[in-house]
Design an enzyme around this catalytic site. Structure first.
Site, PDB file in Angstrom:
ATOM      1  N   SER A 158      -1.480   2.459  -4.112  1.00 18.62           N
ATOM      2  CA  SER A 158      -1.994   1.095  -4.138  1.00 18.62           C
ATOM      3  C   SER A 158      -2.999   0.891  -3.008  1.00 18.62           C
ATOM      4  O   SER A 158      -2.732   1.213  -1.848  1.00 18.62           O
ATOM      5  CB  SER A 158      -0.848   0.085  -3.987  1.00 18.62           C
ATOM      6  OG  SER A 158       0.028   0.177  -5.073  1.00 18.62           O
ATOM      7  N   GLY A 159      -4.142   0.357  -3.371  1.00 12.32           N
ATOM      8  CA  GLY A 159      -5.188   0.120  -2.372  1.00 12.32           C
ATOM      9  C   GLY A 159      -6.148   1.263  -2.200  1.00 12.32           C
ATOM     10  O   GLY A 159      -7.066   1.191  -1.383  1.00 12.32           O
ATOM     11  N   THR A 163      -8.717   0.865  -9.381  1.00 13.72           N
ATOM     12  CA  THR A 163      -9.284  -0.122 -10.307  1.00 13.72           C
ATOM     13  C   THR A 163     -10.800  -0.170 -10.185  1.00 13.72           C
ATOM     14  O   THR A 163     -11.513  -0.225 -11.189  1.00 13.72           O
ATOM     15  CB  THR A 163      -8.668  -1.501 -10.020  1.00 13.72           C
ATOM     16  OG1 THR A 163      -7.244  -1.418 -10.123  1.00 13.72           O
ATOM     17  CG2 THR A 163      -9.185  -2.532 -11.012  1.00 13.72           C
ATOM     18  N   ASN A 209      -1.398  -3.368  -1.073  1.00  7.12           N
ATOM     19  CA  ASN A 209      -2.620  -3.757  -1.787  1.00  7.12           C
ATOM     20  C   ASN A 209      -2.473  -5.194  -2.266  1.00  7.12           C
ATOM     21  O   ASN A 209      -1.423  -5.586  -2.774  1.00  7.12           O
ATOM     22  CB  ASN A 209      -2.854  -2.823  -2.985  1.00  7.12           C
ATOM     23  CG  ASN A 209      -4.184  -3.081  -3.657  1.00  7.12           C
ATOM     24  OD1 ASN A 209      -5.016  -3.809  -3.128  1.00  7.12           O
ATOM     25  ND2 ASN A 209      -4.394  -2.507  -4.813  1.00  7.12           N
ATOM     26  N   SER A 212      -2.769  -5.071  -6.741  1.00  5.91           N
ATOM     27  CA  SER A 212      -2.202  -3.833  -7.270  1.00  5.91           C
ATOM     28  C   SER A 212      -1.874  -4.011  -8.754  1.00  5.91           C
ATOM     29  O   SER A 212      -1.280  -5.011  -9.164  1.00  5.91           O
ATOM     30  CB  SER A 212      -0.931  -3.462  -6.502  1.00  5.91           C
ATOM     31  OG  SER A 212      -0.322  -2.327  -7.069  1.00  5.91           O
ATOM     32  N   SER A 213      -2.264  -3.033  -9.553  1.00  3.73           N
ATOM     33  CA  SER A 213      -1.941  -3.055 -10.983  1.00  3.73           C
ATOM     34  C   SER A 213      -0.481  -2.668 -11.152  1.00  3.73           C
ATOM     35  O   SER A 213      -0.071  -1.582 -10.763  1.00  3.73           O
ATOM     36  CB  SER A 213      -2.835  -2.068 -11.748  1.00  3.73           C
ATOM     37  OG  SER A 213      -4.183  -2.415 -11.619  1.00  3.73           O
ATOM     38  N   GLY A 436       0.079   5.272  -8.478  1.00  9.37           N
ATOM     39  CA  GLY A 436       0.280   6.562  -7.842  1.00  9.37           C
ATOM     40  C   GLY A 436       1.709   6.723  -7.343  1.00  9.37           C
ATOM     41  O   GLY A 436       2.573   5.856  -7.509  1.00  9.37           O
ATOM     42  N   GLU A 438       4.904   6.701  -5.170  1.00  8.78           N
ATOM     43  CA  GLU A 438       5.339   5.684  -4.217  1.00  8.78           C
ATOM     44  C   GLU A 438       6.597   6.150  -3.515  1.00  8.78           C
ATOM     45  O   GLU A 438       7.516   6.698  -4.144  1.00  8.78           O
ATOM     46  CB  GLU A 438       5.607   4.350  -4.922  1.00  8.78           C
ATOM     47  CG  GLU A 438       4.344   3.684  -5.462  1.00  8.78           C
ATOM     48  CD  GLU A 438       4.618   2.305  -6.042  1.00  8.78           C
ATOM     49  OE1 GLU A 438       5.806   1.918  -6.114  1.00  8.78           O
ATOM     50  OE2 GLU A 438       3.647   1.614  -6.419  1.00  8.78           O
TER      51      GLU A 438
END
Length: 1536
Positions: A158-159, A163, A209, A212-213, A436, A438
């Site tokens: 995330s981050g 995206t 993030n 974050s998706s 991704g 985690e």
């Protein structure tokens, strides 16, 4: 000694560090398996040999763009290569065909514009710098060429920028294969425009993030056979449903909830408020995001819905559902009266229940029953069971999650339906944007599913990397059958294999009512106690650890069972399926399933996720994959910070280091034959004397180095891990031995040279010292003889001199004394006479000055007093002037008074002139006297000085000759005389001082008199201005008097001619009409005499109006015919008359003649603008465009000089009538100077040679016409410029690429003959000649059409700027262009452009050559010699002062000498550049190394007006068509 890693003392290595992960250093000592090294920071460390890796001493300072080119492919090499590139804002790096993207956390717009897309279109992979566009282009080309579907997998935490990377991929694919749809939008635009909608409902803030998706997204772009996008679809995977009802601090729920609460209107409509008041949102303390406005984001979401095609009714329904979820979360329950029952807690819960029912359009009681009861279906009847508060709350959360999940699925389906899929498409490109790996402090069921996804994708990635390795080995025809790689299938089997996988055990535990997380954890421990990938923590009963490919992750099993359960509640299905809202009912269609015993049906989220994941893997396996790994450089989202441990962990999670390990399992080091021979040719020096090819030389070197297990391919040599280090060790040892030999030889030479120099110096010193001693003795003897001789002559000379002095002194003293007495007497008489004369003149001057001062003061006082009296009289006259009878008397008195004041003023002027003449005469006399006295004083001083000198000389002579007694007497006498002379001298000085004081006083008085005279002059000028004011006031009074007299006369006549009211009104109208135009012009411009008295003509009103209408119609018809004739004429090419455009001149004259500029309403201007627009429709014809550019610019210039904005009445200048009275003559006398010349007009045209054209008060249509004409000038100018750009752009691309394709041809031609070489050079320069030909053609066209030189200069200045931008940007983007031979080629082309500018002259080319400064300096840098000797200051200030540090760094690092083999700048200079770039990294403008093309309009109307000279239109002949037309006679008369 050497070790198994070929690490020796003095080697450059990478050493593990607790702070920076890895640091570089030098080996100082090796003791078995321990290494002692000193880091670059000076720190001494001792580490194990296994934690030491060799470092490439020849590594480039800016890193390599493809990490397969690294000499040592290991963890520290990969890490520091990314870090060094990140420092230079090179955020993209290849690892084979895998792209690693490091998030810069800053805007880099220069990397993603259309110009950059054009550069990567069709470029070979690896030819240009690494970029996300290169991956997209490779996938697109592979799909077109091979006809196989492609997929691009974007991964990262995330981050990391997944995206944004996905958006860029979509943007490039849209650029390559976009096609317009029926509604004007392309498929890819619809996909991109749906991103804000999916982000609002599927993205949330997490710990790492802000956006974050929380779902996986696979975007399919479908292509037709021609490679155009024909359809698209969005596939989503595992939305994080639990986030709807449960969040942790400092995370947030999905964005749509906060956006709806921030909307003022809709929040009130749906009874929402502050997010802190809702249970589903206030579980975290974070409600707002930095730099994000939720209200604006809500507007963007609404706009995205409009774009996707969601109707307003559907949008209202969507947000009603979102609001109902928030209200559901605020429904709380307490224990009811019965056991295991629940009721609403309070009125607040009742309110939220009522609101939720209203929003969902269902029955309130039915909703409450579905939340608090459960129906059990039996064979005979249905049993209703009540739920306790905990079960009711769980039931409520289940409903919220189900509604939100259905809503999200509906949005995805709506987007897909809006975009449209192409069933006939055979190929597609899929872009996968998924979460991704985690690993947090607390890892639950969500992290377990996410990491399962990454394990699957990592297996797919490993297989792809191994496949690439196999393809590389097959292409090079080497043996690879024994190479294997590590697989993670055991982890996948442990998680998903049935019947004993973790997911299967979790589903089994969820089906047992009494099972909990402890029993589930115990089952796991029992099943996997011997599994190498499963670890049980020592301090926890329910936690378990799995060894993933990216590291160990400890999961907390507390909530696994709750989060895996997903009930399908029949009551919820029935309730919302029967909703009165069609939208809500559509979310819950009737289910075809058979009824079960319970209304609750269990559904496993883990199993469903595993099925979706398998479907995704099937899709990926059917496509050709491409990988992009996104990396987050620091956890703070700050630009310019690169934390090694953080990046290292992501490289492990992203599988990059796993790919490195796979490469190391085979042949990680690969070198082209020429590179290998260049680097290790030192190991076999005999190759220099033989005729070996590169492949044979490589084999010879490897055999001589006693290496084995290497492979020789077709173009490369493949080395096993550690063999490169062994070769480097031998190379370093060879170089070290050579250095020792050189040092020994040099030291011997230096010692011998020093000994010889010392011996030679010793002999020289001895010889010089002995000679010095001999010369010193000789000098002593010589001086002794000379001293005796000198003493003899000196004694004789002293005796002679004493005698001569005594004799001469006596004679001089006598002569001096006698002369001084005579001069003293003469001087006394002369001074007495002069003093008397000075006193006489000074007393006379003072008396005259006092008299004149007194006289002047009297005159000034008289003038002031008389002026005061005159002003009082003027006030009285003004009061009396209100009556008509007293005006004449006041006029007479004022005339007399002005005559008196004029006479007095003239008398005062004469007195002032006489006084100044007298002052000048007296001043000149006093000055002559003072000069005479100063001359006398100077003569006296000089005489006294001479006497003193002679007296001293006589006294000195007398001392030696006279006896002592006589000398004493003489001295006494001379002393007495000297005292007397000194006293006289003092008296003369005092007299001189007094004269000087008198002169100073006279000068002060003169200055005071002059100041007083200046004041009098100033007062006289003030009086003169006052007189002028009185004169103007008197003139206004005369005008008022004449107006009053005329009005009285008219009133008297009206009183005598009494008639009916109608006639009286006609007479009044006639009178007003006559008085409204002082110049005698009526409103239509006709000249009409003004009668002395108005006479009424009794004509009927109807007849008069009909006549006027006919006259106006006839006049309008004539004007329209004239306008049509004029427009028909100017549409033809009427040419020029002495460089003046005829069309512009006749249009201007006609508009002046027709008084169109002063008209309130007219359509003349619109028709002229329409004619010009029709004439320039053909945008490709520069001849027509140049013709109209000349005409429009000249017409605009004439309008600029003629028109002025209309103002209120009273600003128009009136012509003053010359007065024949005494007052008028006085006014003309006092006026400074008449006007230099009046303006002449003939039929409205401007006559050439005048100082300025006539100013016309323009109305709104004229001013609007001027603005439209300005716009057309700018448009025509831009069309000409863009035509030339489009003509030379293909040639520019050929210019910068020509050496790449023609260098070999040039070399072969040069080896054959001189003629062939000339032919090859002609081929290379043909592109430059074509550019010059295009420039010359445009210049000749513009000169033939007499385009003003101002526009020509602007055009060529911008064209040269465009050439500079295109060539310079291409130079920075292509490494093959940064060569020595290419620099010579471009420099020769620039020289031809410079020659063209010289021939075009400065009048037309201007400063165009200055626009090429960037490419000229860059090319100059490429072709200079001895670059390593240049300092940074010389480069930035002398060679390339215009280029930025980033541009210089990029050129210097990309430079390669293909002609002489020289090197670029020294490493120190490059290091200094990197420091400067790091300091400037915070400046967004300094990060852009590419130039921007300026397409603005580089001029304004004022600049056009200033650049053009006056136009003489008096001798321009009209065209024959207008010459024969009687309506254009004014053009003929003007020409005549």
């Amino acid at each position: 000694m050497a070790t198994e890693k070929n690490i020796v003392v003095g080697s450059q290595v990478w050493v593990e560090d607790s702070t920076l992960a890895w640091v570089d250093g030098e080996v100082l000592e090796i003791n078995g398996q321990e290494v002692k090294a000193q880091s670059s920071g000076g720190k001494l460390v001792t580490v194990k040999l296994s934690n030491v890796h060799p470092k490439d001493p020849d590594a480039q300072p800016g890193g390599v763009d493809d990490m397969t080119k690294l000499a040592y492919l290991h963890e520290p090499g990969v890490l520091y290569n990314l870090a060094s590139r990140y420092e230079l804002n090179d955020i993209y790096t290849y690892t084979g065909n895998i792209l690693i993207a490091v998030n810069p956390f800053a805007k880099l717009p220069h990397l993603y514009d259309v110009h950059m897309m054009e550069q990567y279109r069709g470029a070979t992979f690896g030819e240009l710098s690494p970029h996300v566009f290169a991956i997209a282009d490779t996938a697109y080309r592979a799909m077109i060429n091979e006809g196989r579907s492609q997929s691009i997998l974007v991964s990262g935490e995330s981050g990391a920028g997944k995206t944004e990377t996905t958006k860029l991929l979509m943007q490039y694919l849209a650029f390559m294969g976009g096609r317009a749809m029926t509604d004007g939008r392309t498929v890819e635009q619809q996909v991109l425009e749906s991103n804000p909608l999916l982000e609002a409902f599927g993205n949330a803030k997490t710990v790492r993030n802000d956006n974050s998706s929380r779902f996986g997204k696979f975007v399919e772009l479908q292509f037709d056979r021609s490679g155009r996008i024909s359809g698209a679809a969005v596939r989503t995977y595992l939305l994080e449903r639990s986030r709807v009802v449960q969040i942790s601090d400092p995370e947030r729920n999905y964005h749509c909830f906060y956006q709806l609460c921030a909307s003022p209107e809709d929040a009130e409509k749906y009874k929402l408020g502050d997010p802190t008041s809702f249970h589903y949102l206030n579980q975290s303390n974070c409600y707002e995001l930095d730099h994000t406005n939720s209200s604006r984001e809500y507007t963007k979401t609404r706009r995205a819905m409009d774009i996707v095609g969601i109707s307003l009714e559907e949008q209202e329904a969507i947000f009603r559902v979102v609001a109902s979820i928030l209200h559901l979360g605020n429904i709380t329950f307490i224990q009811g009266k019965e056991v295991d029952s629940s009721i609403l807690k309070d009125d607040k819960s009742k309110f939220h229940l009522q609101t939720a029912a209203e929003l969902l359009m269902c029955d309130k009681q039915s909703l409450l029953e579905s939340l608090t009861t459960r129906i059990i279906v039996t064979r005979d009847e249905n049993i209703t069971k009540t739920l306790d508060p905990v079960s009711a709350t769980t039931n409520r959360d289940t409903l919220a999650k189900t509604v939100y999940s259905r809503l999200f699925d509906w949005l995805v389906d709506k987007i897909n339906n809006s975009i449209g899929q192409d069933p006939a498409s055979k190929t597609l490109i899929g872009v996968l944007d998924i979460y991704g790996f985690e690993s947090f402090k607390t890892n639950s069921f969500e992290q377990f599913c996410i990491n399962l996804t990454n394990e699957k994708l990592q297996q797919h990635f490993n297989q792809h990397v191994f496949k690439m390795e196999q393809e590389e080995y097959t292409k090079e025809e080497i043996n690879w059958s024994y190479i294997d790689f590590v697989d993670n299938q055991d982890v996948l089997d442990m998680i998903e294999k049935k019947p004993l996988g973790i997911i299967a055990l979790l589903d089994e535990a969820c089906m047992f009512p009494k099972a909990n997380h402890e029993t589930f954890a115990g089952k796991l421990f029992q099943t996997f106690k011997n599994h190498k990938r499963f670890i049980k923590p020592k301090l926890s009963r329910t936690d378990f650890t799995i060894s993933h490919y990216a590291g160990d992750v400890t999961y907390q099993a507390d909530l696994f069972l709750d989060k895996n359960k997903d009930y399908v509640v029949a009551e919820h299905q029935a309730l919302l399926g029967s909703s009165k809202c069609p939208f809500v009912a559509g979310l819950f269609p009737p289910s075809p399933e058979e009824p079960s015993k319970s209304s609750y049906k269990f559904s496993s989220i883990g199993t469903r996720f595993k099925q979706q994941l398998q479907a995704l893997m099937d899709t990926l396996n059917s496509t050709e994959p491409h990988y992009i790994r996104c990396v987050k450089p620091n956890p703070y989202n700050k630009p310019g910070r690169f934390e090694n441990f953080n990046v290292l962990q992501q490289l492990r999670c992203g599988g990059v280091l796993e790919a490195v390990r796979i490469s190391c399992a085979g042949y990680p080091t690969r070198r082209m034959f020429d590179e290998f021979v260049d680097r290790f040719g030192l190991l076999a020096p005999e190759l220099q004397y033989g005729s070996y090819d590169e492949k044979a030389a490589t084999e010879y070197i490897l055999k001589k180095a006693n290496l084995s297990n290497y492979q020789i391919g077709k173009t490369k040599v493949f080395l096993r891990a550690g063999q490169m280090a062994e070769l480097d060790t031998k190379r370093a040892e060879l170089l070290g031995n050579a250095v020792k030999v050189i040092q020994r030889r040099v030291r011997t030479f230096l010692a011998q040279r020093e000994l010889k120099a010392l011996r030679k110096a010793t002999i020289s010193v001895q010889a010089r010292w002995r000679g010095k001693v001999a010369r010193k003795h000789y000098e002593f003897l010589k001086k002794e003889v000379a001293a005796i001789k000198v003493q003899k002559h000196v004694r004789r000379w002293l005796a002679q001199r004493s005698y001569k002095k005594a004799r001469a002194a006596a004679i001089v003293i006598q002569a001096v004394y006698r002369g001084r007495q005579a001069r003293k007497e003469f001087r006394f008489r002369k001074e007495t006479r002069a003093a008397v004369k000075v006193q006489t003149m000074w007393r006379g001057y003072k008396a005259r000055t006092d008299f004149k001062k007194l006289k002047k003061a009297c005159l000034v006082i008289q003038c002031i007093w008389r002026g005061r009296v005159a002003r009082k009289e003027l006030k009285k006259l003004k009061t009396a002037a209100k009556e008509t009878g007293a005006l004449q008397e006041a006029k007479t008195k004022l005339e007399k008074r002005c005559e008196e004041l004029t006479l007095r003023l003239q008398l005062e002027k004469r007195l002032r002139v006489d006084m100044e003449e007298a002052k000048a005469q007296e001043t000149s006399k006093l000055q002559s006297i003072i000069n005479d006295m100063q001359a006398r004083l100077e003569a006296a001083n000089s005489a006294i000085t001479k006497e003193r000198v002679l007296g001293k000389q006589a006294a000195d002579q007398a001392v030696t000759t006279i006896k002592e007694t006589e000398i004493t007497k003489v001295i006494e006498v001379s002393n007495a005389k000297m005292e007397k002379l000194e006293a006289e001298n003092e008296s003369l000085k005092e007299t001189m001082k007094s004269l000087e004081r008198q002169a100073a006083e006279a000068e002060e008085k003169f200055l005071a008199a002059k100041k007083e005279s200046d004041e009098n002059v100033k007062k006289a000028l003030e009086m003169e201005s006052r007189i002028e004011q009185l004169q103007e006031a008197m003139q206004r009074m005369e005008e008022k008097l004449s107006n009053l007299e005329s009005e009285n006369q008219v009133l008297r006549q009206q009183a005598l001619n009494i008639s009916p009211v109608k006639g009286l009104s006609m007479r009044f109208k006639s009178t007003v009409l006559q008085r409204s135009s002082e110049s005698g012009l009526l409103s239509n411009g006709e000249v009409k005499p003004v009668p002395e008295s108005p006479v009424a003509v009794p004509t009927p009103d109807n007849a008069q109006s009909e006549a006027e209408q006919k006259r106006h119609k006839a006049l309008a018809a004539d004007r329209q015919q004239n306008l049509d004739a004029l427009l028909k004429c100017v549409t033809q090419d009427v040419g020029f008359s002495k460089d003046r455009p005829i069309a512009a001149c006749i249009i201007y004259k006609s508009l002046l003649q027709w008084r169109s500029f002063e008209a309130e309403r007219t359509n003349v201007f619109d028709q002229i603008i329409h004619t010009i627009g029709t004439a320039i429709e053909n945008q490709d014809n520069n001849d027509i465009l140049s013709y109209w550019l000349t005409n429009t610019s000249v017409l605009l210039f004439l309008l600029q000089r003629t028109l002025k904005a209309s103002s209120a009445g009273g600003l128009t200048q009136r012509r003053r009538t010359t007065s024949n009275t005494l007052f008028g003559r006085m006014a003309q006398g006092f006026r400074s100077s008449p006007a230099s010349g009046s303006l002449s007009f003939s039929n409205g045209g401007v006559i050439g040679g005048l100082d300025s054209p006539r100013q016309v008060e323009a109305k709104y249509p004229a001013l609007l016409f001027k603005q439209q004409l300005t716009a057309y000038v700018e448009k025509i100018y831009g069309m000409i410029r863009e035509n030339l750009k489009s003509e030379i752009n293909p040639l520019l691309n050929s210019c910068i690429q020509a050496p790449k394709t023609s260098r070999a041809v040039l070399g072969k031609a040069a080896s054959r003959s001189v003629h062939a070489s000339a032919t090859a050079h002609q081929i290379l320069s043909s592109h430059w000649h074509s550019i010059i030909k295009s420039l010359s053609n445009l210049l000749s066209i513009m000169r033939a059409n007499h385009v003003p030189a101002f526009f020509v200069r602007k055009v060529f200045t911008q064209i040269f700027s465009h050439i500079n931008v295109q060539l310079f940007n291409s130079l920075l983007l292509r490494r093959e262009c940064c060569s020595f031979s290419n620099g010579e080629y471009v420099k020769a082309g620039l020289a031809e452009l410079e020659h063209w500018v010289y021939e075009a002259s400065e009048e037309y080319a201007g400063s165009a050559l200055e626009e090429l400064k960037h490419i000229r300096q860059a090319v100059g840098f490429l072709v200079i010699h001895q670059k390593p000797k240049k300092t940074l200051d010389e480069i930035t200030h002398d060679l390339c002062p215009v280029l930025s540090t980033q541009q210089l760094y990029r050129i210097s690092t990309m430079y390669w000498d293909d002609k002489y083999g020289t090197h670029s700048l020294s490493p120190d200079v490059i290091a200094n550049m990197r420091v400067l770039m790091t300091e400037d990294s915070n400046n967004p403008m300094s990060n852009s190394f590419l130039l921007d093309d300026d397409s603005s309009i580089p001029f304004s109307v004022d600049e056009i007006s200033k650049s053009m000279s006056e136009i003489d239109m008096s001798d321009i002949d009209p065209p024959p068509v207008l010459r024969e037309n009687p309506g254009f006679f004014f053009l003929q008369s003007q020409a005549a």
